[in-house]
Design an enzyme around this catalytic site. Structure first.
Site, PDB file in Angstrom:
ATOM      1  N   ASP A  34       2.679   5.903  -6.661  1.00 33.76           N
ATOM      2  CA  ASP A  34       3.683   5.606  -5.817  1.00 33.76           C
ATOM      3  C   ASP A  34       5.329   5.452  -6.891  1.00 33.76           C
ATOM      4  OD1 ASP A  34       3.138   6.061  -3.442  1.00 33.76           O
ATOM      5  OD2 ASP A  34       2.262   3.957  -3.378  1.00 33.76           O
ATOM      6  N   HIS A  75       0.870  -1.064  -0.095  1.00 37.39           N
ATOM      7  CA  HIS A  75       0.121   0.081   0.073  1.00 37.39           C
ATOM      8  C   HIS A  75       0.871   1.257   0.078  1.00 37.39           C
ATOM      9  CE1 HIS A  75      -3.612   2.443   0.376  1.00 37.39           C
ATOM     10  NE2 HIS A  75      -3.808   2.183   1.731  1.00 37.39           N
ATOM     11  N   HIS A 113      -2.464  -1.736  -9.695  1.00 41.69           N
ATOM     12  CA  HIS A 113      -3.247  -1.566  -8.809  1.00 41.69           C
ATOM     13  C   HIS A 113      -4.676  -2.195  -8.890  1.00 41.69           C
ATOM     14  CE1 HIS A 113      -5.978   1.757  -6.823  1.00 41.69           C
ATOM     15  NE2 HIS A 113      -4.860   2.060  -6.351  1.00 41.69           N
TER      16      HIS A 113
HETATM   17  N1  ACO Z   1       5.009  -6.525 -10.346  1.00 41.82           N
HETATM   18  C1  ACO Z   1       4.999  -7.755 -10.997  1.00 41.82           C
HETATM   19  N2  ACO Z   1       3.813  -8.411 -11.022  1.00 41.82           N
HETATM   20  C2  ACO Z   1       2.427  -7.888 -10.545  1.00 41.82           C
HETATM   21  C3  ACO Z   1       2.530  -6.692  -9.943  1.00 41.82           C
HETATM   22  C4  ACO Z   1       3.773  -6.113 -10.012  1.00 41.82           C
HETATM   23  N3  ACO Z   1       3.872  -5.032  -9.252  1.00 41.82           N
HETATM   24  N4  ACO Z   1       1.406  -6.434  -9.532  1.00 41.82           N
HETATM   25  C5  ACO Z   1       0.508  -7.408  -9.899  1.00 41.82           C
HETATM   26  N5  ACO Z   1       1.480  -8.400 -10.749  1.00 41.82           N
HETATM   27  C6  ACO Z   1       0.930  -9.571 -11.284  1.00 41.82           C
HETATM   28  C7  ACO Z   1       0.794 -10.626 -10.269  1.00 41.82           C
HETATM   29  O1  ACO Z   1       1.880 -11.418  -9.970  1.00 41.82           O
HETATM   30  C8  ACO Z   1      -0.439 -11.553 -10.737  1.00 41.82           C
HETATM   31  O2  ACO Z   1       0.107 -12.172 -11.824  1.00 41.82           O
HETATM   32  P1  ACO Z   1      -0.616 -13.758 -12.007  1.00 41.82           P
HETATM   33  O3  ACO Z   1      -1.950 -13.420 -12.553  1.00 41.82           O
HETATM   34  O4  ACO Z   1       0.229 -14.380 -13.232  1.00 41.82           O
HETATM   35  O5  ACO Z   1      -0.514 -14.426 -10.944  1.00 41.82           O
HETATM   36  C9  ACO Z   1      -1.241 -10.430 -11.383  1.00 41.82           C
HETATM   37  O6  ACO Z   1      -0.352  -9.086 -11.690  1.00 41.82           O
HETATM   38  C10 ACO Z   1      -2.495  -9.792 -10.650  1.00 41.82           C
HETATM   39  O7  ACO Z   1      -1.903  -9.326  -9.377  1.00 41.82           O
HETATM   40  P2  ACO Z   1      -2.827  -9.303  -8.134  1.00 41.82           P
HETATM   41  O8  ACO Z   1      -1.804  -9.577  -6.881  1.00 41.82           O
HETATM   42  O9  ACO Z   1      -3.985 -10.306  -7.946  1.00 41.82           O
HETATM   43  O10 ACO Z   1      -3.447  -7.856  -8.068  1.00 41.82           O
HETATM   44  P3  ACO Z   1      -3.964  -6.963  -6.917  1.00 41.82           P
HETATM   45  O11 ACO Z   1      -4.793  -6.247  -7.321  1.00 41.82           O
HETATM   46  O12 ACO Z   1      -4.361  -8.098  -5.683  1.00 41.82           O
HETATM   47  O13 ACO Z   1      -2.759  -6.332  -6.272  1.00 41.82           O
HETATM   48  C11 ACO Z   1      -1.107  -4.325  -5.950  1.00 41.82           C
HETATM   49  C12 ACO Z   1      -2.774  -4.986  -6.510  1.00 41.82           C
HETATM   50  C13 ACO Z   1      -1.222  -4.955  -4.327  1.00 41.82           C
HETATM   51  C14 ACO Z   1      -1.093  -2.833  -5.896  1.00 41.82           C
HETATM   52  C15 ACO Z   1      -0.157  -5.058  -6.732  1.00 41.82           C
HETATM   53  O14 ACO Z   1      -0.326  -4.629  -8.048  1.00 41.82           O
HETATM   54  C16 ACO Z   1       1.179  -4.927  -6.045  1.00 41.82           C
HETATM   55  O15 ACO Z   1       1.557  -5.745  -5.291  1.00 41.82           O
HETATM   56  N6  ACO Z   1       1.926  -3.815  -6.659  1.00 41.82           N
HETATM   57  C17 ACO Z   1       3.198  -3.307  -6.027  1.00 41.82           C
HETATM   58  C18 ACO Z   1       3.240  -2.749  -4.948  1.00 41.82           C
HETATM   59  C19 ACO Z   1       2.691  -1.205  -5.064  1.00 41.82           C
HETATM   60  O16 ACO Z   1       3.075  -0.748  -5.921  1.00 41.82           O
HETATM   61  N7  ACO Z   1       1.475  -0.881  -4.269  1.00 41.82           N
HETATM   62  C20 ACO Z   1       1.075   0.255  -4.407  1.00 41.82           C
HETATM   63  C21 ACO Z   1      -0.323   0.345  -4.778  1.00 41.82           C
HETATM   64  S1  ACO Z   1      -1.054   2.204  -4.799  1.00 41.82           S
HETATM   65  C22 ACO Z   1      -1.403   2.393  -3.327  1.00 41.82           C
HETATM   66  O17 ACO Z   1      -1.544   1.631  -2.530  1.00 41.82           O
HETATM   67  C23 ACO Z   1      -1.163   3.990  -2.913  1.00 41.82           C
END
Ligand code: ACO
Length: 469
Positions: free
Chosen positions: A400, A304, A344
């Site tokens: 971010d 987050h 996201h």
């Molecule tokens: N890098 C690489 N792969 C990713 C990323 C990433 N940043 N984000 C998602 N994925 C992939 C996952 O591995 C998954 O792949 P799969 O389908 O092959 O298993 C797919 O994309 C879907 O990911 P989920 O985890 O199901 O997506 P979710 O909606 O639950 O997560 C989140 C969203 C937590 C923001 C995620 O994209 C992430 O971890 N990003 C990096 C951390 C980040 O930047 N957080 C800030 C968010 S903005 C905020 O809170 C202000």
């Protein structure tokens, strides 16, 4: 003497959701007029052959309707909906923030984020989020006055902060200090009293920058700088962070405006992880300081708000543009962790805040020179936006991705980035907390579960067996 209390009052409690689902507006778009819907979801339970008609309103069904779907077994308490992490569950009806994740739209109370970032002040946005309308000049002046004259914290809070070790993470300090404010204002527990609610909201908006700045100075081993109430909100915060022996601190206007815009961009984001935490904890009717500290705790996490800190750590590890392709491959194979600052839950196109932040970075870099890691960030973005792994998963830069580079250019330490996010998010948490309290449909948040543990079994102590050996 600082003026206590304020004449500002929260918006009158909204009339509750129409009880008949077909009288509620359909949720086709935030711009469209409410449309009466009389549609229903027809369900056939093939366990019993029974048919059910579940009303649809605002593109949603009420999950409690599913309770009616049950077998003839007297122990069957009805169907549950199972939705870990709330992937497809609305936990509230809210009038505060609208997001269209596919189109990259973000609006506070109907106003596009781009217009607010360009023209509004942070405190104007804070008022808007809470009250639903932009403040008049009179309301704004009174609000700014109230915030300005509540920036001081009790001296014991200062001592509390001094008790932390030199290497304490500032988010841990902020979180516990905000929770600690609850002990200083016991009457804040009267959350149903609008005057108490108002003063708590003013205090949280006013004192969070002070506590944040004190935590910064503590870690740096610098003397605490008290608020200077001659200064506007953002400049006052920068003064508490950076002032040394000057009689009046003069912030660089580009930095001050950049920070104000970043606060506006972070001010609310509907039902994200930390806001959900504030609402859930607040639903127990605990005082607002305790509820908001739950939001700060949630924001601390690297998935987050903590992501801005992780982006910089990731860029540091990559070290140079030539290492970017290898790093991207490691992310794709799962060995290198996630590409922080990408992806996201809601945005499946470019995060509109990230666009603004990218432009803002250019403004700040004009003053301080281009950040040495900008090249790496741009290359990460370039490759990720053209690589099928990221494109097919709709992973775009989020807010971010570039904020950390701006914060670092302004000389903030990496572990302070999420604290800056928390200052910005405070008005959103507070507006959402109050909306939840005034929403007659809300009750204590208490999800259901699907029990998957052992069935009943008799107790046989393993400790006794050990003793007799
Ligand atoms: N890098 C690489 N792969 C990713 C990323 C990433 N940043 N984000 C998602 N994925 C992939 C996952 O591995 C998954 O792949 P799969 O389908 O092959 O298993 C797919 O994309 C879907 O990911 P989920 O985890 O199901 O997506 P979710 O909606 O639950 O997560 C989140 C969203 C937590 C923001 C995620 O994209 C992430 O971890 N990003 C990096 C951390 C980040 O930047 N957080 C800030 C968010 S903005 C905020 O809170 C202000």
């Amino acid at each position: 003497m600082p003026k206590t209390g304020s004449t500002a009052r929260p918006a009158a409690p909204k009339k509750n959701t129409p009880k008949t689902p077909d009288a509620a507006p359909a949720r086709s778009s935030a711009n469209s007029l409410p449309v009466r819907s009389e549609s229903a979801l027809e369900i056939k339970d093939n366990r019993t052959g029974k048919n059910y008609s579940v009303p649809i309103a605002e593109c949603a069904i009420r999950a409690v309707e599913l309770k009616k779907v049950k077998t003839n077994n007297p122990d069957d308490s009805g169907l549950l909906s199972y939705d870990p992490a709330f992937l497809n569950t609305a936990s509230c009806r809210s009038a505060i923030t609208y997001i269209d994740g596919d189109k990259g739209i973000l609006r506070y109370r109907g106003y596009p984020i781009e217009q607010l970032a360009e023209n509004a002040t942070f405190l104007e946005v804070a008022w808007l989020l809470r009250h639903g309308e932009l403040p008049s000049l009179k309301e704004y002046d009174q609000f700014v006055h109230d915030i300005t004259f509540h920036t001081y914290v009790h001296e014991n809070m200062r001592k509390f902060l001094e008790g932390f070790r030199y290497d304490a993470h500032p988010m841990a300090m902020l979180n516990s200090s905000i929770a600690g404010l609850s002990a200083f204002y016991p009457s804040a527990r009267n959350i149903l009293d609008p005057t108490e609610r108002n003063i708590s909201i003013v205090r949280l908006l006013a004192k969070t920058p002070t506590i944040a700045a004190f935590s910064y100075r503590h870690v740096k081993g610098l003397p605490f700088v008290y608020p200077d109430n001659r200064l506007p909100y953002v400049e006052n915060f920068l003064s508490m962070v950076a002032r040394m022996s000057e009689s009046k601190y003069e912030a660089n206007p580009v930095f001050a405006r950049a920070l104000e815009i970043l606060f506006i961009l972070h001010a609310d984001h509907e039902q994200n992880c930390s806001t959900n935490a504030v609402r859930a904890v607040g639903s127990s009717h605990v005082d607002p300081f305790s509820a908001i500290s739950a939001g700060v705790a949630a924001l601390f996490g690297p998935l987050h708000g903590g992501a801005n800190e992780q982006v910089l750590r990731m860029i540091n590890e990559i070290g140079s543009v030539k290492n970017v392709p290898k790093f991207i491959e490691s992310v794709k194979s799962g060995e290198g962790g996630r590409l922080m600052g990408f992806g996201h839950r809601v945005y499946k196109s470019y995060d509109p805040r990230a666009k603004i932040v990218k432009n803002l970075a250019d403004e700040v870099f004009k003053v301080v020179g281009v950040d040495k890691d900008l090249e790496i960030a741009l290359e990460l973005e370039r490759i990720a936006l053209s690589d099928d792994y990221f494109v097919s998963r709709k992973l775009y830069p989020n807010v971010d991705f570039y904020t950390g580079l701006i914060y670092r250019s302004m000389a903030f330490p990496t572990d302070f980035f999420t604290v800056l996010f928390a200052i910005g998010r405070m008005p959103g948490w507070l507006a959402q907390w109050e909306e939840m309290l005034l929403d007659k449909e809300q009750k204590i948040a208490r999800p259901r579960q699907i029990y998957i543990g052992p069935a009943e079994r008799p107790y046989r102590s393993k400790l006794k067996a050990k003793q007799t050996l």
